[in-house]
Design a protein around this motif. Structure first.
Motif, short mmCIF file in Angstrom:
data_model
loop_
_atom_site.label_atom_id
_atom_site.label_comp_id
_atom_site.label_asym_id
_atom_site.label_seq_id
_atom_site.Cartn_x
_atom_site.Cartn_y
_atom_site.Cartn_z
N UNK A 79 0.83 -1.08 0.03
CA UNK A 79 -0.03 -0.17 -0.10
C UNK A 79 0.80 1.40 -0.20
N UNK A 80 0.26 2.46 -0.74
CA UNK A 80 1.09 3.59 -0.47
C UNK A 80 1.37 3.91 0.96
N UNK A 81 2.73 4.53 1.25
CA UNK A 81 2.94 5.16 2.60
C UNK A 81 3.48 6.60 2.28
N UNK A 82 2.67 7.54 2.53
CA UNK A 82 3.08 8.97 2.54
C UNK A 82 3.22 9.34 3.86
N UNK A 83 2.84 8.56 4.78
CA UNK A 83 2.95 9.17 6.24
C UNK A 83 1.58 9.62 6.66
N UNK A 84 0.82 9.50 5.87
CA UNK A 84 -0.65 10.17 5.93
C UNK A 84 -1.55 9.01 5.96
N UNK A 85 -1.89 8.13 7.02
CA UNK A 85 -2.85 6.85 6.80
C UNK A 85 -4.08 7.45 6.27
N UNK A 89 -5.17 5.65 2.81
CA UNK A 89 -6.48 4.45 2.71
C UNK A 89 -7.45 5.01 1.90
N UNK A 90 -7.63 6.40 1.58
CA UNK A 90 -8.50 6.94 0.59
C UNK A 90 -7.92 6.70 -0.88
N UNK A 91 -6.85 6.50 -1.04
CA UNK A 91 -6.49 6.15 -2.44
C UNK A 91 -6.50 4.87 -2.72
N UNK A 92 -6.28 3.93 -1.68
CA UNK A 92 -6.50 2.53 -1.85
C UNK A 92 -8.09 2.04 -2.09
N UNK A 93 -8.90 2.61 -1.32
CA UNK A 93 -10.20 2.48 -1.26
C UNK A 93 -10.95 3.20 -2.45
N UNK A 94 -10.62 4.16 -3.01
CA UNK A 94 -11.14 4.70 -4.21
C UNK A 94 -10.67 3.69 -5.49
N UNK A 132 -4.93 -13.74 1.49
CA UNK A 132 -3.98 -13.92 2.60
C UNK A 132 -2.73 -12.69 2.26
N UNK A 133 -2.06 -12.95 0.85
CA UNK A 133 -0.97 -12.05 0.92
C UNK A 133 -1.45 -10.68 0.43
N UNK A 134 -2.56 -10.35 0.22
CA UNK A 134 -3.22 -9.14 -0.10
C UNK A 134 -3.24 -8.55 1.41
N UNK A 135 -4.00 -9.25 2.19
CA UNK A 135 -4.23 -8.85 3.55
C UNK A 135 -3.01 -8.38 4.57
N UNK A 136 -2.06 -9.28 4.10
CA UNK A 136 -0.80 -9.18 4.87
C UNK A 136 -0.23 -7.69 4.56
N UNK A 137 -0.25 -7.32 3.10
CA UNK A 137 0.05 -5.95 2.84
C UNK A 137 -0.72 -4.91 3.37
N UNK A 138 -1.85 -5.26 3.52
CA UNK A 138 -2.64 -3.88 4.04
C UNK A 138 -2.45 -3.63 5.65
N UNK A 139 -2.07 -4.92 6.28
CA UNK A 139 -1.85 -4.96 7.79
C UNK A 139 -0.45 -4.40 7.93
N UNK A 140 0.59 -4.85 7.12
CA UNK A 140 1.92 -3.81 7.13
C UNK A 140 1.51 -2.28 7.13
N UNK A 141 0.71 -1.77 6.27
CA UNK A 141 0.48 -0.57 6.46
C UNK A 141 -0.08 0.05 7.64
N UNK A 146 0.04 2.47 13.26
CA UNK A 146 0.08 2.37 14.58
C UNK A 146 1.46 2.56 15.11
N UNK A 147 2.48 2.74 14.58
CA UNK A 147 3.60 2.99 15.11
C UNK A 147 3.76 4.51 15.16
N UNK A 148 3.29 5.20 14.31
CA UNK A 148 3.25 6.35 14.15
C UNK A 148 2.24 7.19 14.81
N UNK A 149 1.31 6.38 15.55
CA UNK A 149 0.38 7.05 16.47
C UNK A 149 -0.99 7.46 15.89
N UNK A 150 -1.11 7.04 14.62
CA UNK A 150 -2.25 7.47 13.83
C UNK A 150 -3.60 6.53 14.17
N UNK A 151 -3.18 5.20 14.55
CA UNK A 151 -4.41 4.58 14.71
C UNK A 151 -3.98 3.68 16.06
#
Length: 199
Positions: A79-85, A89-94, A132-141, A146-151
């Protein structure tokens, strides 16, 4: 001395032709009318060739989708990782909403879902090789967020993914409303309201 044909190359050409034929035909005629005979005719192979590699038309259709995901770059699931969850997520869900609303993908995806519902072994393959692999990629993002305190740090990420994607899947499955970019954004907004750490 003439060069002998390479059976491995011929087999791979036949396999790719079968997978392409399955994707095309399921979009053109729908899953119910799709047959191994039609796939074989479109691919220019004998139907025994298909049965040698796949036990059912559902398995062929599944592999035809799996081949599409394998054709991309190695990190294409990330998933994209710009630092802004929220933005990511909006890019991915769109993109997900657009894919589910695209008639070229909708018929094959519905066909695959029908088979998965009725075929436990195909469902297991789907989870192992694609979902499974797709979900793992989503969870990695989400872990990065989580580490950034955004969720919230103690969130159950499997449950979080269900919270985000299940409404979209239900709307698509039941055809209960439009699949629009605004709908995708609304899902992300609600998801983040539930998942952000308390202030």
């Amino acid at each position: 001395m003439p060069k002998q044909p390479d059976p491995a190359r011929r087999n791979e050409r036949s396999r790719q032709a079968i997978l392409a034929a399955a994707r095309e035909l399921v979009s053109e005629v729908g899953y119910a009318k799709l047959s191994i005979e039609a796939i074989a005719a479109r691919a220019g192979v004998g139907k025994q060739t298909i049965y040698r590699w796949w036990p059912s038309k559902g398995a062929v259709v599944f592999d035809s989708f799996l081949a599409l995901s394998e054709a991309g770059p190695e990190d294409s699931m990330a998933l994209p990782d710009t630092g802004d969850i929220e933005a990511d997520l909006k890019v991915v869900m769109r993109a997900t909403v657009a894919e589910f609303a695209d008639p070229a993908f909708e018929a094959p995806i519905r066909a695959l879902n029908t088979e998965i519902i009725n075929d436990p072994s195909l469902a297991a393959q789907y989870r192992e090789k694609l979902a499974g692999p797709v979900d793992e990629a989503k969870k990695a993002r989400l872990r990065t967020a989580q580490r950034a305190g955004q969720i919230t740090a103690d969130a159950d990420l499997d449950l979080a993914l269900e919270l985000l994607y299940a409404p979209l899947y239900q709307r698509w499955l039941l055809r209960s409303g439009p699949l629009t970019p605004e709908y995708a954004d609304a899902l992300v907004d609600l998801f983040l309201k539930a998942m952000r750490p308390p202030m």
